[in-house]
Design an enzyme around this catalytic site. Structure first.
Site, mmCIF file in Angstrom:
data_model
loop_
_atom_site.group_PDB
_atom_site.id
_atom_site.type_symbol
_atom_site.label_atom_id
_atom_site.label_comp_id
_atom_site.label_asym_id
_atom_site.label_seq_id
_atom_site.Cartn_x
_atom_site.Cartn_y
_atom_site.Cartn_z
ATOM 1 N N ASP A 329 0.918 -1.025 0.100
ATOM 2 C CA ASP A 329 -0.083 -0.335 0.028
ATOM 3 C C ASP A 329 1.399 0.961 0.305
ATOM 4 O O ASP A 329 1.755 0.948 0.565
ATOM 5 C CB ASP A 329 -0.359 -0.171 1.590
ATOM 6 C CG ASP A 329 -1.665 -0.824 1.965
ATOM 7 O OD1 ASP A 329 -2.136 -1.917 0.434
ATOM 8 O OD2 ASP A 329 -1.905 -1.611 2.836
ATOM 9 N N ASP A 634 -5.014 -3.896 5.028
ATOM 10 C CA ASP A 634 -5.811 -3.221 6.075
ATOM 11 C C ASP A 634 -6.532 -3.343 6.209
ATOM 12 O O ASP A 634 -7.629 -3.790 7.416
ATOM 13 C CB ASP A 634 -4.820 -1.962 5.919
ATOM 14 C CG ASP A 634 -5.336 -0.708 5.311
ATOM 15 O OD1 ASP A 634 -6.203 -1.481 4.638
ATOM 16 O OD2 ASP A 634 -4.986 0.425 4.930
ATOM 17 N N ASP A 638 -9.740 -7.328 1.869
ATOM 18 C CA ASP A 638 -8.065 -7.030 1.799
ATOM 19 C C ASP A 638 -7.902 -8.863 2.145
ATOM 20 O O ASP A 638 -6.671 -9.126 1.519
ATOM 21 C CB ASP A 638 -6.808 -5.933 2.462
ATOM 22 C CG ASP A 638 -7.478 -4.574 1.692
ATOM 23 O OD1 ASP A 638 -7.203 -4.428 0.596
ATOM 24 O OD2 ASP A 638 -6.279 -3.444 2.553
HETATM 25 P P1 ATP Z 1 -3.818 2.956 0.017
HETATM 26 O O1 ATP Z 1 -4.440 1.874 -0.415
HETATM 27 O O2 ATP Z 1 -2.414 3.006 -0.491
HETATM 28 O O3 ATP Z 1 -3.728 2.647 1.490
HETATM 29 P P2 ATP Z 1 -5.029 4.890 -0.358
HETATM 30 O O4 ATP Z 1 -5.347 5.165 1.319
HETATM 31 O O5 ATP Z 1 -5.526 5.957 -0.399
HETATM 32 O O6 ATP Z 1 -4.121 4.125 -0.595
HETATM 33 P P3 ATP Z 1 -7.866 3.832 0.084
HETATM 34 O O7 ATP Z 1 -8.116 3.718 1.702
HETATM 35 O O8 ATP Z 1 -9.524 3.492 -0.455
HETATM 36 O O9 ATP Z 1 -6.740 3.947 -0.084
HETATM 37 O O10 ATP Z 1 -8.363 5.269 0.300
HETATM 38 C C1 ATP Z 1 -9.069 5.516 -1.727
HETATM 39 C C2 ATP Z 1 -9.550 6.437 -1.760
HETATM 40 O O11 ATP Z 1 -10.792 7.258 -0.851
HETATM 41 C C3 ATP Z 1 -8.573 7.964 -1.777
HETATM 42 O O12 ATP Z 1 -7.179 8.187 -2.028
HETATM 43 C C4 ATP Z 1 -9.944 8.380 -1.344
HETATM 44 O O13 ATP Z 1 -9.885 9.826 -2.173
HETATM 45 C C5 ATP Z 1 -10.765 8.049 -0.332
HETATM 46 N N1 ATP Z 1 -11.266 8.324 0.540
HETATM 47 C C6 ATP Z 1 -9.954 7.646 1.746
HETATM 48 N N2 ATP Z 1 -10.669 7.214 3.134
HETATM 49 C C7 ATP Z 1 -11.643 8.467 2.796
HETATM 50 C C8 ATP Z 1 -12.237 8.139 3.889
HETATM 51 N N3 ATP Z 1 -12.718 8.603 4.905
HETATM 52 N N4 ATP Z 1 -13.744 9.320 3.620
HETATM 53 C C9 ATP Z 1 -14.008 9.946 2.240
HETATM 54 N N5 ATP Z 1 -13.021 8.831 0.478
HETATM 55 C C10 ATP Z 1 -12.324 8.529 1.242
#
Ligand code: ATP
Length: 899
Positions: A329, A634, A638
């Site tokens: 990630d 996480d 997943d």
């Molecule tokens: P990684 O997979 O590397 O941890 P990430 O945290 O960006 O990356 P996700 O958690 O899947 O991956 O989030 C994807 C997208 O969703 C983010 O880039 C953001 O735009 C949106 N996002 C993440 N968290 C939230 C939230 N709590 N509320 C609204 N949108 C969110």
């Protein structure tokens, strides 16, 4: 106040009143008092095996049976000394096994403690994260996807809450939960207003009041289920155990043949022959091997834990050493997950926000000039949405501010503070009536709010592409509505992302006050876009170094993130990933068939805007190329990818309990560098196992062939059975074990990963066994012949042979310590503490049997004169020289010194 109630038939209010609890949670003092009364929320530990059983279990091994049989027969033949030495070998072996196992188990327990679950609770109206053990009846627990339910709960809120209760009901389909009471006769699986301890939230959000903790929970009542026994074993160790069994049978067969040959053909005396055959068997049986291998694993597990990598399933230690691709990630693993909003785009303006961490105060600037927030009402509206569509709380203590919950939401709360909004006031004014929790698949979160004056609106935040497509208009600079300029917003989002910032779009939509249930269909095409927010999340410096290490070690690093493609590329560049100029998005992956994906997956290192399902497809596509994949994750979604990957790695801090359960390895600090440290330890453990085997087998072969050759040639034994027993005992418990503690070799992370299917007994290792056995034979018979030629007594000759064997074993040990490089460096000779302790123990033992009169009479030994002692030392050195030269030639010819 406990489990006598049928909680499922009580209304929420009734349940709360019975428990003397409030929806805002208990006070800290009350929680403490209740903890005293009810005890910690944990199940009683499974009963431990008694010390005697644990000791005896070390005798339950075919190798040991053979030795015990030999002791019995020597006893029947009234060879008491021999019998005692054999028994001593067996008992010392069991004691060492017991001690080391005890240490290993303690270490594993400590590691399990590190994985102790935590729970989000409301106390004094504030959200806190506490250890699951601290929960008491009456506590209000918050649940979200991926959580393990920490106690039995009567649900107070449930928004799309689904819980998998297979451990209680056997039903693997998640049950949808709700808050209304159910009929008193409802079976466990139908008590949908309860959540049971130990079950897993698969989706949605909710909260509930704790009705039972510890042993009185439903799972506590059937806690027999949990008494799982974890043994310290891995495929490699099992493979060795099977090998050892075959070896034993083989040795027994040879022993019988030699006995028959000696008796029928050479007409030896039966008792003497028998004793010789016993000596041969004891010499050949690697009785210490299983224990040493287990110790090696345990040392590895501890070393990994020190580097913040917690091994949940032991086979992972071996697999880690073979990892050739690490899929990671981005957020929190390669970056710090310390978010801060630094830019806001709205009203056609680009605002720059002062980076003050999570402190809800700081300047907002436009074109380098600080602005007065009240003059920008749209900023206030954005701040309100940022505070309401948000599950976190900020905690300030003097000048340091921390966040309780998701760091990104914490940063949004800090932004709303800077925009003049008090999160607490706003949340009191605008009650949250419903929520669509964030899900990595739809990439947004929405909340529905009502005030006390009949107003209601939906606040929403999420990935810009997602939000923009759901909008029908945008907020105009003067507060009204303006037509949506989609292209312009997308461009702005790309621009912020290209700077490595994570971008989020915020939107609202007013709804009639009677609207109290939030559905996904309320949102599409109806939203009013407020603006974009850009966060920085700096890369971890140690992650950059770790990526470089991986490259040197022939391990590909691939970033698989849910973030925007441009953000992912920018961070990949900063971290130093290869191929960071090309990126594949989730949408593009969906277009590829399996063949095209198979090709793309090997050539691309950055995957963006992926959902958890993509991870599974990517792992499978990589595995089709025969690579060994480590995959991080996480969320609860997943878990399929974590299970599928050879090494599933969950995040200890931000990871869900579901992900941790599916993973082989849990990172205590969520840090990419810890994965690389674990791979390094994994390689070290595998090397050490090979070293143990490469030292033990030739040693046993050398000792056994000495007796065998003498018997076959019909000559007097150059070493007596009791002496060989002694040698075996003293060396197996000292020298053999020392190898388990070997540190990492210098070039460990400079060579390509080991192929996973590489056999343990490689051709090179077999060759090494033959070579060393032959050299042992040469050394032993050479010294024996020399002694006889000097007309020394038989006793002295045998004493010299026994010492030669031990000296050769010590030199062989120093050779084995460096399988990949040269053993004649200062570093190699200096060795480790464990090595020198082992050498000290052996040397002291040898001096004792050689020079102490009482022992001389037991072992039939004689004092060796100094010059002959030197000769023995010289023999060891000669052995070392020959095998070292042979290794150097092998390294130069085949580029590989290892076995
Ligand atoms: P990684 O997979 O590397 O941890 P990430 O945290 O960006 O990356 P996700 O958690 O899947 O991956 O989030 C994807 C997208 O969703 C983010 O880039 C953001 O735009 C949106 N996002 C993440 N968290 C939230 C939230 N709590 N509320 C609204 N949108 C969110």
């Amino acid at each position: 106040m406990s489990s006598q109630h049928n909680w499922h038939e009580l209304s929420q209010e009734k349940a709360l009143s019975v428990l003397e609890a409030a929806p805002t949670g208990l006070s800290a003092n009350e929680a403490l008092a209740r903890l005293d009364m009810h005890g910690p929320n944990r199940l009683p530990p499974p009963p431990k095996r008694s010390l005697l059983r644990r000791f005896l279990i070390h005798f339950h091994n075919i190798l040991i049976y053979v030795l015990l049989g030999a002791a019995l027969i020597t006893g029947l033949l009234a060879h008491w000394v021999d019998m005692s030495v054999i028994l001593a070998v067996v008992i010392v072996n069991a004691i060492i096994g017991l001690l080391q196992e005890g240490k290993a188990e303690k270490a594993m327990d400590a590691i399990r403690q590190m994985l102790a679950p935590r729970a989000a609770v409301l106390r004094d109206g504030q959200r806190h994260t506490v250890a699951g053990e601290q929960l008491v009846p009456g506590d209000i627990v918050l649940l979200e996807a991926g959580d393990k339910v920490p106690a039995d709960l009567r649900l107070l809120k449930a928004h799309g809450l689904h819980i998998q209760e297979a451990i209680l009901t056997g039903e693997s389909v998640a049950v949808e939960k709700q808050t209304r009471p159910v009929a008193s006769a409802a079976a466990l699986g139908d008590r949908t207003c309860l959540a049971f301890s130990g079950t897993t939230v698969t989706s949605g959000q909710g909260s509930g009041v704790v009705v039972a903790t510890g042993a009185v929970t439903e799972i506590g009542r059937i806690s027999g289920l949990l008494a799982e026994v974890k043994t310290l074993t891995t495929p490699l160790v099992e493979q060795m155990a099977v090998f050892a069994r075959w070896l034993t049978l083989f040795i027994l067969a040879i022993a019988v043949l030699i006995f028959a040959y000696g008796y029928l053909v050479q007409h030896h005396d039966v008792t003497e022959l028998f004793m010789a055959v016993v000596g041969l068997s004891v010499a050949a049986i690697p009785e210490g091997l299983p224990a040493v291998l287990t110790i090696t694993q345990a040392v590895g597990v501890q070393a990994m834990a020190r580097r913040n990598a917690i091994v949940r399933r032991l086979p992972a230690i071996e697999t880690l050493g073979a990892v050739s691709v690490i899929c990671t990630d981005k957020t929190g693993t390669l970056t710090r997950n310390e978010m801060s909003v630094v830019s806001v785009v709205m009203d056609g303006q680009c605002y720059t926000i002062e980076d003050t961490g999570y402190e809800p105060r700081g300047e907002i600037k436009v074109s380098g000039r600080a602005i007065s927030v009240p003059e920008h009402p749209s900023l206030t509206e954005l701040g309100r949405v940022a505070a309401l569509c948000n599950d976190t709380e900020l905690k300030g203590h003097q000048d340091t501010w921390t966040v309780e919950g998701d760091p990104m939401e914490g940063a949004l709360l800090a932004l709303s503070g800077k925009a003049g909004i008090s999160g607490d006031d706003e949340r009191r004014l605008w009650t949250r009536t419903d929520v669509i929790p964030f899900d990595a698949r739809h990439k947004f979160m929405a909340t529905l709010h009502h005030d006390h004056e009949n107003h209601a609106f939906i606040a929403i935040k999420g990935a810009p592409e997602q939000i923009i497509t759901m909008c029908r208009a945008q907020r105009s600079a003067v507060g009204g509505m303006a037509p949506l300029n989609e292209g312009d917003w997308r461009q702005q989002a790309d621009k912020i992302a290209a700077e490595g910032q994570r971008v989020l779009a915020l939107a609202v939509v007013p709804v009639p006050p009677e609207h109290t249930v939030l559905e996904q269909c309320d949102l599409a095409g109806s939203l009013i876009l407020l603006g974009l927010v850009g966060f920085i999340d700096p890369p971890r410096p140690e992650a950059m170094a770790a990526v470089a290490q991986c490259q040197a070690a022939g391990i590909r690093v691939k970033m698989i993130t849910g973030d925007h493609a441009a953000t992912a590329m920018a961070i990949a560049g900063q971290i130093g990933l290869q191929n960071c100029a090309s990126v594949l998005t989730g949408a593009e992956l969906d277009q590829l068939d399996d063949a095209a994906l198979g090709e793309a997956v090997m050539n691309t290192d950055v995957f963006a805007r992926t959902s958890p399902e993509h991870k599974l497809r990517l792992v499978m596509a990589m595995q089709a190329h025969g690579v060994t994949v480590a995959m991080t994750g996480d969320g609860v979604n997943d878990t399929p990818a974590l299970k599928r990957a050879e090494v599933g790695i969950a995040m200890g801090m931000k990871g869900s309990e579901a992900a941790k359960e599916a993973a082989e390895l849990v990172l205590a600090d969520d840090n990419f560098a810890s994965i690389v440290a674990a791979v390094r330890e994994g390689r070290t453990v595998y090397d050490n196992i090979k070293k143990v085997i490469s030292w033990t087998l030739p040693t046993n072969a050398g000792e056994a062939s000495t007796i065998m050759v003498a018997l076959m040639l019909g000559m007097a034994l150059p070493i007596t059975p009791i002496q060989i027993l002694w040698v075996n005992m003293i060396t197996a418990v000292s020298l053999g074990i020392a190898l388990a503690f070997e540190p990492t070799e210098e070039n460990t992370m400079h060579r390509p990963p080991r192929p996973r299917d590489q056999p343990l007994l490689t051709g090179t290792l077999v060759w090494h066994i033959v070579l060393v056995a032959a050299l042992f034979l040469g050394g032993v018979f050479g010294i024996y012949a020399y002694a006889l030629e000097q007309a020394y007594s038989q006793e002295l000759a045998r004493t010299m042979v026994m010492n030669t064997l031990v000296v050769m074993e010590i030199f062989h040990l120093f050779f084995i310590r460096n399988m990949y490089g040269t053993s004649v460096t200062w570093q190699a000779i200096r060795g480790t503490k464990a090595i020198w302790w082992a050498v000290l123990v052996v040397t002291a033992g040898q001096f004792a049997v050689t020079y102490l009169p009482p022992l001389q009479s037991v072992f039939a030994t004689q004092a060796i004169p100094l010059p002959d002692g030197m000769l023995i030392l010289g023999t060891g050195m000669a052995l070392f020289a020959v095998i070292e030269i042979e290794k150097q030639i092998r390294i130069r010819l085949f580029q590989s010194g290892r076995f």
